[in-house]
Write a protein that holds these residues in place. Structure first.
Motif, PDB file in Angstrom:
ATOM      1  N   ALA A 268       0.803  -1.223   0.000  1.00 59.27           N
ATOM      2  CA  ALA A 268       0.000   0.000   0.000  1.00 59.27           C
ATOM      3  C   ALA A 268       0.834   1.270   0.000  1.00 59.27           C
ATOM      4  CB  ALA A 268      -0.937   0.012   1.210  1.00 59.27           C
ATOM      5  N   HIS A 269       2.150   1.133   0.179  1.00 61.11           N
ATOM      6  CA  HIS A 269       3.037   2.290   0.188  1.00 61.11           C
ATOM      7  C   HIS A 269       3.989   2.270  -1.007  1.00 61.11           C
ATOM      8  CE1 HIS A 269       1.682   3.291   4.276  1.00 61.11           C
ATOM      9  NE2 HIS A 269       1.686   1.986   4.471  1.00 61.11           N
ATOM     10  N   THR A 270       3.646   1.487  -2.027  1.00 63.15           N
ATOM     11  CA  THR A 270       4.448   1.398  -3.242  1.00 63.15           C
ATOM     12  C   THR A 270       3.746   2.135  -4.366  1.00 63.15           C
ATOM     13  OG1 THR A 270       5.272  -0.782  -2.574  1.00 63.15           O
ATOM     14  CG2 THR A 270       5.555  -0.163  -4.873  1.00 63.15           C
ATOM     15  N   VAL A 271       4.489   2.937  -5.120  1.00 68.79           N
ATOM     16  CA  VAL A 271       3.938   3.664  -6.257  1.00 68.79           C
ATOM     17  C   VAL A 271       4.815   3.403  -7.481  1.00 68.79           C
ATOM     18  CG1 VAL A 271       3.005   5.459  -4.758  1.00 68.79           C
ATOM     19  CG2 VAL A 271       5.243   5.794  -5.817  1.00 68.79           C
ATOM     20  N   ALA A 272       4.243   3.596  -8.653  1.00 75.09           N
ATOM     21  CA  ALA A 272       4.980   3.368  -9.900  1.00 75.09           C
ATOM     22  C   ALA A 272       4.943   4.626 -10.750  1.00 75.09           C
ATOM     23  CB  ALA A 272       4.375   2.199 -10.670  1.00 75.09           C
ATOM     24  N   LEU A 273       6.100   4.987 -11.316  1.00 80.28           N
ATOM     25  CA  LEU A 273       6.206   6.144 -12.205  1.00 80.28           C
ATOM     26  C   LEU A 273       6.713   5.674 -13.557  1.00 80.28           C
ATOM     27  CD1 LEU A 273       7.890   8.813  -9.867  1.00 80.28           C
ATOM     28  CD2 LEU A 273       5.460   8.285 -10.154  1.00 80.28           C
ATOM     29  N   LEU A 274       5.961   5.958 -14.609  1.00 80.34           N
ATOM     30  CA  LEU A 274       6.347   5.585 -15.961  1.00 80.34           C
ATOM     31  C   LEU A 274       6.954   6.812 -16.630  1.00 80.34           C
ATOM     32  CD1 LEU A 274       4.485   3.276 -15.094  1.00 80.34           C
ATOM     33  CD2 LEU A 274       3.547   3.244 -17.407  1.00 80.34           C
ATOM     34  N   MET A 275       8.285   6.805 -16.738  1.00 77.90           N
ATOM     35  CA  MET A 275       9.020   7.956 -17.267  1.00 77.90           C
ATOM     36  C   MET A 275      10.064   7.515 -18.291  1.00 77.90           C
ATOM     37  SD  MET A 275       9.538  10.153 -13.717  1.00 77.90           S
ATOM     38  CE  MET A 275      10.125  11.617 -14.588  1.00 77.90           C
ATOM     39  N   THR A 276       9.724   6.503 -19.098  1.00 80.17           N
ATOM     40  CA  THR A 276      10.703   5.949 -20.028  1.00 80.17           C
ATOM     41  C   THR A 276      10.764   6.700 -21.346  1.00 80.17           C
ATOM     42  OG1 THR A 276       9.152   4.417 -21.095  1.00 80.17           O
ATOM     43  CG2 THR A 276      10.236   3.655 -19.067  1.00 80.17           C
ATOM     44  N   HIS A 277       9.718   7.478 -21.662  1.00 86.38           N
ATOM     45  CA  HIS A 277       9.589   8.125 -22.970  1.00 86.38           C
ATOM     46  C   HIS A 277       9.542   7.085 -24.097  1.00 86.38           C
ATOM     47  CE1 HIS A 277      10.358  12.126 -21.216  1.00 86.38           C
ATOM     48  NE2 HIS A 277      11.295  11.516 -20.499  1.00 86.38           N
ATOM     49  N   ASN A 278       9.100   5.876 -23.757  1.00 90.20           N
ATOM     50  CA  ASN A 278       9.014   4.781 -24.732  1.00 90.20           C
ATOM     51  C   ASN A 278       7.616   4.183 -24.625  1.00 90.20           C
ATOM     52  OD1 ASN A 278       9.092   2.155 -25.935  1.00 90.20           O
ATOM     53  ND2 ASN A 278      11.335   2.155 -25.770  1.00 90.20           N
ATOM     54  N   PHE A 279       6.760   4.501 -25.597  1.00 93.88           N
ATOM     55  CA  PHE A 279       5.354   4.108 -25.527  1.00 93.88           C
ATOM     56  C   PHE A 279       5.197   2.592 -25.439  1.00 93.88           C
ATOM     57  CE2 PHE A 279       1.268   2.889 -27.292  1.00 93.88           C
ATOM     58  CZ  PHE A 279       0.400   3.749 -26.641  1.00 93.88           C
ATOM     59  N   GLU A 280       5.893   1.849 -26.263  1.00 97.90           N
ATOM     60  CA  GLU A 280       5.734   0.399 -26.282  1.00 97.90           C
ATOM     61  C   GLU A 280       6.202  -0.230 -24.974  1.00 97.90           C
ATOM     62  OE1 GLU A 280       4.118  -1.238 -28.490  1.00 97.90           O
ATOM     63  OE2 GLU A 280       3.802   0.515 -29.758  1.00 97.90           O
ATOM     64  N   TYR A 281       7.295   0.284 -24.438  1.00 95.61           N
ATOM     65  CA  TYR A 281       7.811  -0.211 -23.153  1.00 95.61           C
ATOM     66  C   TYR A 281       6.759  -0.007 -22.063  1.00 95.61           C
ATOM     67  CZ  TYR A 281      11.543  -1.120 -19.669  1.00 95.61           C
ATOM     68  OH  TYR A 281      12.330  -1.645 -18.656  1.00 95.61           O
ATOM     69  N   GLU A 282       6.159   1.188 -22.050  1.00 94.66           N
ATOM     70  CA  GLU A 282       5.201   1.497 -20.995  1.00 94.66           C
ATOM     71  C   GLU A 282       3.871   0.772 -21.185  1.00 94.66           C
ATOM     72  OE1 GLU A 282       4.987   5.729 -20.488  1.00 94.66           O
ATOM     73  OE2 GLU A 282       7.109   5.878 -19.941  1.00 94.66           O
ATOM     74  N   ALA A 283       3.501   0.502 -22.422  1.00 97.12           N
ATOM     75  CA  ALA A 283       2.281  -0.270 -22.661  1.00 97.12           C
ATOM     76  C   ALA A 283       2.415  -1.675 -22.080  1.00 97.12           C
ATOM     77  CB  ALA A 283       1.991  -0.335 -24.160  1.00 97.12           C
ATOM     78  N   THR A 284       3.577  -2.268 -22.262  1.00 96.52           N
ATOM     79  CA  THR A 284       3.830  -3.592 -21.686  1.00 96.52           C
ATOM     80  C   THR A 284       3.883  -3.514 -20.167  1.00 96.52           C
ATOM     81  OG1 THR A 284       5.069  -4.258 -23.645  1.00 96.52           O
ATOM     82  CG2 THR A 284       5.431  -5.541 -21.643  1.00 96.52           C
ATOM     83  N   LEU A 285       4.536  -2.494 -19.640  1.00 97.83           N
ATOM     84  CA  LEU A 285       4.621  -2.306 -18.187  1.00 97.83           C
ATOM     85  C   LEU A 285       3.239  -2.190 -17.566  1.00 97.83           C
ATOM     86  CD1 LEU A 285       7.487   0.289 -17.556  1.00 97.83           C
ATOM     87  CD2 LEU A 285       7.355  -2.041 -16.673  1.00 97.83           C
ATOM     88  N   LEU A 286       2.405  -1.365 -18.185  1.00100.05           N
ATOM     89  CA  LEU A 286       1.097  -1.081 -17.604  1.00100.05           C
ATOM     90  C   LEU A 286       0.248  -2.343 -17.498  1.00100.05           C
ATOM     91  CD1 LEU A 286      -0.245   1.370 -16.427  1.00100.05           C
ATOM     92  CD2 LEU A 286      -1.172   1.922 -18.681  1.00100.05           C
ATOM     93  N   GLU A 287       0.392  -3.249 -18.461  1.00 98.29           N
ATOM     94  CA  GLU A 287      -0.324  -4.525 -18.368  1.00 98.29           C
ATOM     95  C   GLU A 287       0.011  -5.249 -17.069  1.00 98.29           C
ATOM     96  OE1 GLU A 287      -0.257  -7.327 -21.511  1.00 98.29           O
ATOM     97  OE2 GLU A 287      -0.383  -5.805 -23.099  1.00 98.29           O
ATOM     98  N   GLY A 288       1.283  -5.256 -16.702  1.00 92.36           N
ATOM     99  CA  GLY A 288       1.701  -5.940 -15.479  1.00 92.36           C
ATOM    100  C   GLY A 288       1.376  -5.175 -14.214  1.00 92.36           C
TER     101      GLY A 288
END
Length: 372
Positions: A268-288
Motif C-alpha cells: 500500500a506504500h508502493t507507487v509506480a512512475l512511468l518515465m521511459t519516454h518509450n510508448f511500447e515499453y510502458e504499454a507492456t509495463l502497464l499490463e503488469g
C-alpha cells in the motif's frame, strides 16, 4: 521518516563512541504547534542534536533539559506553554499557540529494547508497526514509563519494563486495531487522571518503482532520498541505469519491459512512475502493473498519451482502474523543467497517499493538522 532514519543512524555512532544520549519525543499537543506527537530529537551529552521537536524555538531549552536527564539517568516530562503571547521564551518567534508536552528519556545502551531499538524494529519491515509510549503528564510525577513497546501484525516487542505494566494490556491485546491506525492518537489510561498512552503507527517509507533512467528522473531520485523514500530504478539501457548516474538509489535493474516487474513486491506504500519516454515499453509495463495493489501509477507525458495507452489495454480486455492512475502525473503548479516536474509529481504522490486534496492551506477552516 527521514528523521527517524537519521536518529537511528546517529544512535549507532554514539554507541560506538560510548557517548551518552537522550531521546526527546513530543507526546501530546494542545492547540497549535509546529510539530505533532511523534516528533523526535536525539541529544548527545556533548550537545549534538539529531531531529527536531519544533521549528527551533524549543530545541535550546530541551537540549539543556536532555543533558540533565542524561546526567541523572532518569526520564522527565517537560511542558512548554506557547499560548501566552507575553512569554518571550517560547513560541513568540513562530507564532505558536499551543501547549507541547515533551518526554525526555535517557538511552541505556545495555537495554536490549531501548526506545531507539524499538524504533529500529518498527522500521525494519515493510509493514505498519505501532509504538506505545506511556507518560505521566503530572509535572510532579517522579516516574515516566516512556517508550515501551513496538507492536507488529505477527509479533509484539516489549521492553523489560513494559512486561511489568498492566496499563499497556488494553492496547497490546487489540493488534488489528492498532495496525489499522493511520495517524497517532493519545489516550488517557482510564484508571489514572494524568497517565496517557501515545499510540503511534509507523508506516513503511514510500517505495517508488521508477521506470526510466533519463536525465529527467535524476531529480526524482534526489528528492525521494531527501524524504527518506526508497527507489527502485528500472530501465532497459545499462548506459543509463547505473550507480554513476543514480548514486544512492536503493536498487537498479537493467531489464526489458517483459521482465521489468520480476521479483518486485508491491504494498500500500508502493507507487509506480512511468518515465521511459518509450510508448511500447510502458504499454507492456502497464499490463503488469494494473493487477497490483498500487495506490498510485503515474504516467509522464500529455493526456493523449495516457488515453492511447488505455485504449490499447481496453482493446485487449483490461479494465482500467482510473482512480489509481494519474496521467499526466503531477500537481498543476506550473512546473517547467525536470526539477520542478519532480517536485510536482512527488507532491501529488504525498497528497494521494495521505488522502489530501492538495489545495491551499489558507483555505482550510480548521487547524492544519486537524485531520492528519
Amino acid at each position: 521518516m527521514k528523521e527517524l532514519q537519521e536518529i537511528i543512524q546517529q544512535y549507532y555512532t554514539y554507541l560506538a563512541n560510548n557517548e551518552a544520549c537522550a531521546l526527546a519525543t513530543v507526546v501530546k499537543v494542545d492547540g497549535s504547534a509546529y510539530r505533532r506527537p511523534g516528533a523526535r530529537m536525539l541529544v548527545s551529552e556533548n550537545g549534538q542534536l539529531t531531529g527536531a521537536i519544533s521549528g527551533g524555538c524549543l530545541e535550546g531549552d530541551a537540549l539543556r533539559k536532555a543533558q540533565a536527564v542524561i546526567f541523572k539517568q532518569k526520564s522527565s516530562i517537560v511542558t512548554y506553554d506557547t499560548t501566552d503571547e507575553d512569554d518571550q521564551k517560547f513560541g513568540i518567534g513562530l507564532g505558536c499557540n499551543g501547549i507541547i508536552h515533551v518526554l525526555i528519556e535517557p538511552i541505556q545502551f545495555e537495554e536490549v529494547l531501548n526506545p531507539i531499538k524499538l524504533l529500529e524494529i518498527a522500521l525494519g519491515k515493510r509493514e505498519t508497526a505501532v509504538l506505545l509510549t506511556l507518560v505521566d503528564l503530572d509535572p510532579t510525577a517522579t516516574d515516566q514509563p516512556g517508550t515501551l513497546a513496538c507492536i507488529q501484525a505477527e509479533e509484539s516487542h516489549l521492553s523489560s519494563r513494559a512486561q511489568k505494566l498492566s496499563h499497556l494490556n488494553q492496547f497490546i491485546d487489540d493488534t488489528a486495531y492498532l495496525t489499522s491506525l493511520q495517524s497517532s492518537i493519545i489516550q488517557k489510561i482510564a484508571s489514572e487522571e494524568t497517565l496517557y498512552c501515545l499510540v503511534e503507527p509507523i508506516h513503511p517509507p514510500v517505495h517508488i518503482w521508477l521506470f526510466g533512467a533519463g536525465n529527467d528522473t535524476i531529480p526524482v531520485t534526489k528528492f525521494a532520498q531527501l524524504l527518506g523514500w526508497e527507489v527502485t530504478l528500472i530501465d532497459g539501457r545499462k548506459t543509463h541505469a547505473n550507480e554513476v548516474r543514480f548514486p544512492g538509489v536503493n536498487r537498479i535493474f537493467v531489464r526489458s519491459a517483459e521482465d521489468a516487474l520480476e521479483g518486485l513486491s508491491a504494498d500500500a506504500h508502493t507507487v509506480a512512475l512511468l518515465m521511459t519516454h518509450n510508448f511500447e515499453y510502458e504499454a507492456t509495463l502497464l499490463e503488469g502493473l494494473l493487477p497490483l495493489p498500487l495506490p498510485y501509477i503515474g504516467i509522464l507525458g500529455p493526456k493523449k498519451k495516457s488515453l492511447k495507452l488505455f485504449e490499447r489495454l481496453e482493446n485487449k480486455g483490461f479494465a482500467i482502474p482510473h482512480e489509481r492512475i494519474y496521467g499526466p502525473m503531477g500537481l498543476h503548479i506550473g512546473a517547467e523543467g525536470s526539477e520542478a516536474i519532480a517536485l510536482s509529481v512527488l507532491s501529488e504522490i504525498m497528497a494521494v497517499l495521505h488522502h489530501k486534496p492538495a489545495g491551499f492551506l489558507r483555505e482550510l477552516d480548521g487547524p492544519i493538522h486537524a485531520s492528519l
